[in-house]
Enzyme design. Structure first.
Site, PDB file in Angstrom:
ATOM      1  N   HIS A   1      36.669 -40.080 -83.555  1.00  0.00           N
ATOM      2  CA  HIS A   1      35.144 -39.329 -83.745  1.00  0.00           C
ATOM      3  C   HIS A   1      35.730 -37.881 -84.144  1.00  0.00           C
ATOM      4  CE1 HIS A   1      36.295 -38.999 -79.393  1.00  0.00           C
ATOM      5  NE2 HIS A   1      35.778 -37.769 -79.509  1.00  0.00           N
TER       6      HIS A   1
ATOM      7  N   GLY B   1      42.374 -33.654 -75.085  1.00  0.00           N
ATOM      8  CA  GLY B   1      41.374 -33.910 -74.070  1.00  0.00           C
ATOM      9  C   GLY B   1      40.797 -34.868 -74.674  1.00  0.00           C
TER      10      GLY B   1
ATOM     11  N   ASN C   1      40.039 -34.541 -81.573  1.00  0.00           N
ATOM     12  CA  ASN C   1      41.057 -34.907 -80.623  1.00  0.00           C
ATOM     13  C   ASN C   1      41.655 -36.147 -80.559  1.00  0.00           C
ATOM     14  OD1 ASN C   1      40.076 -32.184 -79.504  1.00  0.00           O
ATOM     15  ND2 ASN C   1      38.265 -33.046 -78.799  1.00  0.00           N
TER      16      ASN C   1
HETATM   17  P1  AMP Z   1      36.316 -36.006 -76.925  1.00  0.00           P
HETATM   18  O1  AMP Z   1      36.354 -35.321 -75.782  1.00  0.00           O
HETATM   19  O2  AMP Z   1      36.902 -35.259 -77.966  1.00  0.00           O
HETATM   20  O3  AMP Z   1      36.868 -37.530 -76.830  1.00  0.00           O
HETATM   21  O4  AMP Z   1      34.785 -36.168 -77.322  1.00  0.00           O
HETATM   22  C1  AMP Z   1      33.815 -37.308 -76.774  1.00  0.00           C
HETATM   23  C2  AMP Z   1      32.667 -36.507 -76.827  1.00  0.00           C
HETATM   24  O5  AMP Z   1      31.799 -37.571 -76.680  1.00  0.00           O
HETATM   25  C3  AMP Z   1      32.194 -35.547 -75.760  1.00  0.00           C
HETATM   26  O6  AMP Z   1      32.171 -34.200 -76.611  1.00  0.00           O
HETATM   27  C4  AMP Z   1      30.955 -35.967 -74.968  1.00  0.00           C
HETATM   28  O7  AMP Z   1      30.001 -35.247 -74.642  1.00  0.00           O
HETATM   29  C5  AMP Z   1      30.453 -37.032 -76.021  1.00  0.00           C
HETATM   30  N1  AMP Z   1      29.677 -38.005 -75.265  1.00  0.00           N
HETATM   31  C6  AMP Z   1      30.113 -38.919 -74.314  1.00  0.00           C
HETATM   32  N2  AMP Z   1      29.389 -40.008 -74.228  1.00  0.00           N
HETATM   33  C7  AMP Z   1      28.211 -39.689 -74.981  1.00  0.00           C
HETATM   34  C8  AMP Z   1      27.072 -40.424 -75.406  1.00  0.00           C
HETATM   35  N3  AMP Z   1      26.603 -41.373 -74.707  1.00  0.00           N
HETATM   36  N4  AMP Z   1      26.194 -39.922 -76.412  1.00  0.00           N
HETATM   37  C9  AMP Z   1      26.893 -38.955 -77.176  1.00  0.00           C
HETATM   38  N5  AMP Z   1      27.639 -38.165 -76.743  1.00  0.00           N
HETATM   39  C10 AMP Z   1      28.698 -38.512 -75.961  1.00  0.00           C
END
Ligand code: AMP
Length: 115
Positions: A101, A94, A88
């Protein structure tokens, strides 16, 4: 970057369930899994999003990151059933964490198009 959540996971300052790591990349379980297997693959270097991954060095990094994600998926047993890799970028997609990532999702039939 000191105030970046994923940079702090890279350094171990914030705990995460690490699946695999190299000097260039880390794979860890998403805290809010949207599929039976949901892993995030990040570069250890802070890059905000794929749109900032320009220039030969970062293009090479992107290729390595994708190959690393495919390797992780394979090691997690996803080759047969298949999986999705998605990144994303920006508010319309979003993106909630401003550190590049790749989501690796698998273990169930995924719908298309995403919402
Ligand atoms: P996005 O919304 O594409 O930016 O993805 C960010 C992702 O990071 C989401 O799916 C969250 O659930 C994940 N996330 C946020 N904080 C953590 C954390 N501390 N450990 C693992 N995943 C996380």
């Amino acid at each position: 970057m000191a105030d970046c959540l994923f940079c702090r996971i890279v350094t171990g300052e914030i705990p995460a369930t690490i699946v695999k790591r190299t000097e260039e990349a880390v794979a860890f379980r998403d805290i809010d899994a949207r599929a039976p297997t949901h892993v995030l693959v990040i570069p250890t270097q802070h890059i905000p999003a794929v749109r900032e991954a320009t220039g030969p060095e970062r293009e090479q990094l992107l290729g390595g990151l994708l190959a690393f994600a495919a390797q992780v998926a394979s090691e997690l047993g996803l080759d047969k059933g298949g999986y999705r890799i998605v990144t994303n970028t920006g508010p319309d997609a979003g993106q909630s964490v401003d550190h590049l990532h790749l989501h690796v999702l698998g273990g169930r039939r995924l719908t298309w198009p995403p919402g």
